[in-house]
Design an enzyme around this catalytic site. Structure first.
Site, PDB file in Angstrom:
ATOM      1  N   HIS A 201       0.871  -1.182   0.000  1.00 14.52           N
ATOM      2  CA  HIS A 201       0.000   0.000   0.000  1.00 14.52           C
ATOM      3  C   HIS A 201       0.909   1.233   0.000  1.00 14.52           C
ATOM      4  O   HIS A 201       1.999   1.197   0.589  1.00 14.52           O
ATOM      5  CB  HIS A 201      -0.861   0.081   1.274  1.00 14.52           C
ATOM      6  CG  HIS A 201      -2.090  -0.776   1.280  1.00 14.52           C
ATOM      7  ND1 HIS A 201      -2.444  -1.557   2.356  1.00 14.52           N
ATOM      8  CD2 HIS A 201      -3.074  -0.942   0.345  1.00 14.52           C
ATOM      9  CE1 HIS A 201      -3.588  -2.186   2.089  1.00 14.52           C
ATOM     10  NE2 HIS A 201      -3.992  -1.825   0.883  1.00 14.52           N
TER      11      HIS A 201
ATOM     12  N   CYS B 197      -1.859   2.643   9.343  1.00 11.11           N
ATOM     13  CA  CYS B 197      -2.933   1.770   8.838  1.00 11.11           C
ATOM     14  C   CYS B 197      -4.146   1.791   9.758  1.00 11.11           C
ATOM     15  O   CYS B 197      -5.246   1.460   9.330  1.00 11.11           O
ATOM     16  CB  CYS B 197      -2.451   0.326   8.740  1.00 11.11           C
ATOM     17  SG  CYS B 197      -1.125   0.090   7.565  1.00 11.11           S
TER      18      CYS B 197
HETATM   19  N1  ARG Z   1      -3.934  -7.302   6.414  1.00  9.43           N
HETATM   20  C1  ARG Z   1      -4.308  -6.059   5.814  1.00  9.43           C
HETATM   21  C2  ARG Z   1      -4.321  -6.216   4.305  1.00  9.43           C
HETATM   22  O1  ARG Z   1      -3.481  -6.903   3.788  1.00  9.43           O
HETATM   23  C3  ARG Z   1      -3.363  -4.971   6.227  1.00  9.43           C
HETATM   24  C4  ARG Z   1      -3.753  -3.623   5.713  1.00  9.43           C
HETATM   25  C5  ARG Z   1      -2.776  -2.543   6.048  1.00  9.43           C
HETATM   26  N2  ARG Z   1      -3.304  -1.282   5.747  1.00  9.43           N
HETATM   27  C6  ARG Z   1      -2.633  -0.241   5.215  1.00  9.43           C
HETATM   28  N3  ARG Z   1      -3.232   0.886   5.110  1.00  9.43           N
HETATM   29  N4  ARG Z   1      -1.413  -0.374   4.767  1.00  9.43           N
HETATM   30  O2  ARG Z   1      -5.152  -5.664   3.621  1.00  9.43           O
END
Ligand code: ARG
Length: 286
Positions: free
Chosen positions: A180, A274
């Site tokens: 992300h 996050c």
């Molecule tokens: N386990 C989640 C996923 O893979 C983690 C999300 C992390 N969020 C972020 N904004 N980086 O979607």
């Protein structure tokens, strides 16, 4: 920034200067029972009490800084809901609700849509393209940086630009560990970002270099430990450790740095950033 007392009321008409609004979801049902990013190992145990305490520290620090937090109720069976950054993009009276890439997270959208509408946002729309919210779309000053590739689709930036009426800069993410945008790039204030160039393809690196010649460049050990996943209110920065090179560089630029370890939440692939979705206010509510 002037220091402001905590504003507890959600009926403020003009935000005290410097006060930010965030949406957070407690990690009540947080666990790692599927694997949709390289950090997740369903065979390794998660300590729920520890995850809860780490989340709580981030929450308490934001409140202590005078920010406003709305809570989204956690839902059983949706262990990643704690990562509220993926719950939408919210700017003034508009919100775009995510369309998650992985089916495990898709049911989160309706819960985030309801919570965002309840927090007073008037125009709430479901994204057409796969779009993982503020995890991939970061408002920096007037423009929106848009991470695409592992999660959000290449078609998502144009949809975001059109809906919010803002310039959107598409950036292609290429490292599976930094899947992300908010894992590869941190927004410190309206002009300043920190990032790790190898997380992006060549064209995106050139873009970032042109846009932010004074950016803080993270080191590989810091970036691959997800230290860029930090929260900044423009003055104070919440990092997972104040002992990293990145934290020292941020402090040298004049920001106050406070630490909140998030290693238990990192088992799900996320850190402090996050866990928050910001409701950006660029003008007083209509
Ligand atoms: N386990 C989640 C996923 O893979 C983690 C999300 C992390 N969020 C972020 N904004 N980086 O979607």
């Amino acid at each position: 920034m002037s220091s402001q007392p905590a504003a507890a009321s959600s009926t403020v008409t003009a935000p005290p200067s410097g006060q930010r609004r965030y949406l957070m979801c407690p990690p009540t049902y947080f666990q790692v029972c599927y694997r949709i990013n390289p950090w997740m190992h369903p065979d390794e145990p998660v300590d729920p009490a520890r995850a809860g305490a780490q989340w709580r520290r981030v929450y308490d620090q934001l409140l202590a800084l005078g920010h406003h937090i709305d809570l989204v109720p956690a839902e059983p069976g949706l262990p990643d809901m704690v990562f509220a950054a993926n719950g939408g993009i919210v700017i003034d009276d508009r919100a775009l609700i995510p369309r998650f890439r992985h089916e495990q997270r898709r049911p989160e959208s309706t819960h985030y849509a309801a919570a965002i509408a309840e927090s007073g946002v008037r125009d709430v729309r479901q994204a057409e393209h796969v779009n993982e919210g503020e995890g991939d779309f970061r408002l920096v000053g007037e423009c929106i940086l848009a991470g695409t590739g592992p999660r959000s689709d290449p078609g998502a930036p144009a949809e975001v630009a059109e809906y919010f009426g803002r310039t959107t800069v598409p950036l292609t993410l290429v490292d599976p560990r930094l899947y992300h945008l908010d894992t590869a790039l941190a927004v410190l204030d309206a002009e300043t970002v920190a990032y790790w160039p190898p997380a992006f393809d060549d064209a995106s690196r050139r873009q970032l270099r042109d846009l932010y010649p004074d950016a803080i460049i993270a080191s590989e050990p810091d970036a691959t430990a997800l230290t860029l996943n930090l929260i900044s209110d423009g003055t104070t920065v919440i990092v997972n450790s104040d002992q990293t090179r990145l934290a020292r560089s941020i402090a040298e630029r004049g920001y106050a740095v406070i630490s909140a370890p998030t290693d238990e939440l990192l088992k799900g692939g996320g850190g402090a950033k996050c866990c928050v979705l910001e409701h950006h206010r660029t003008r007083p509510p209509a």
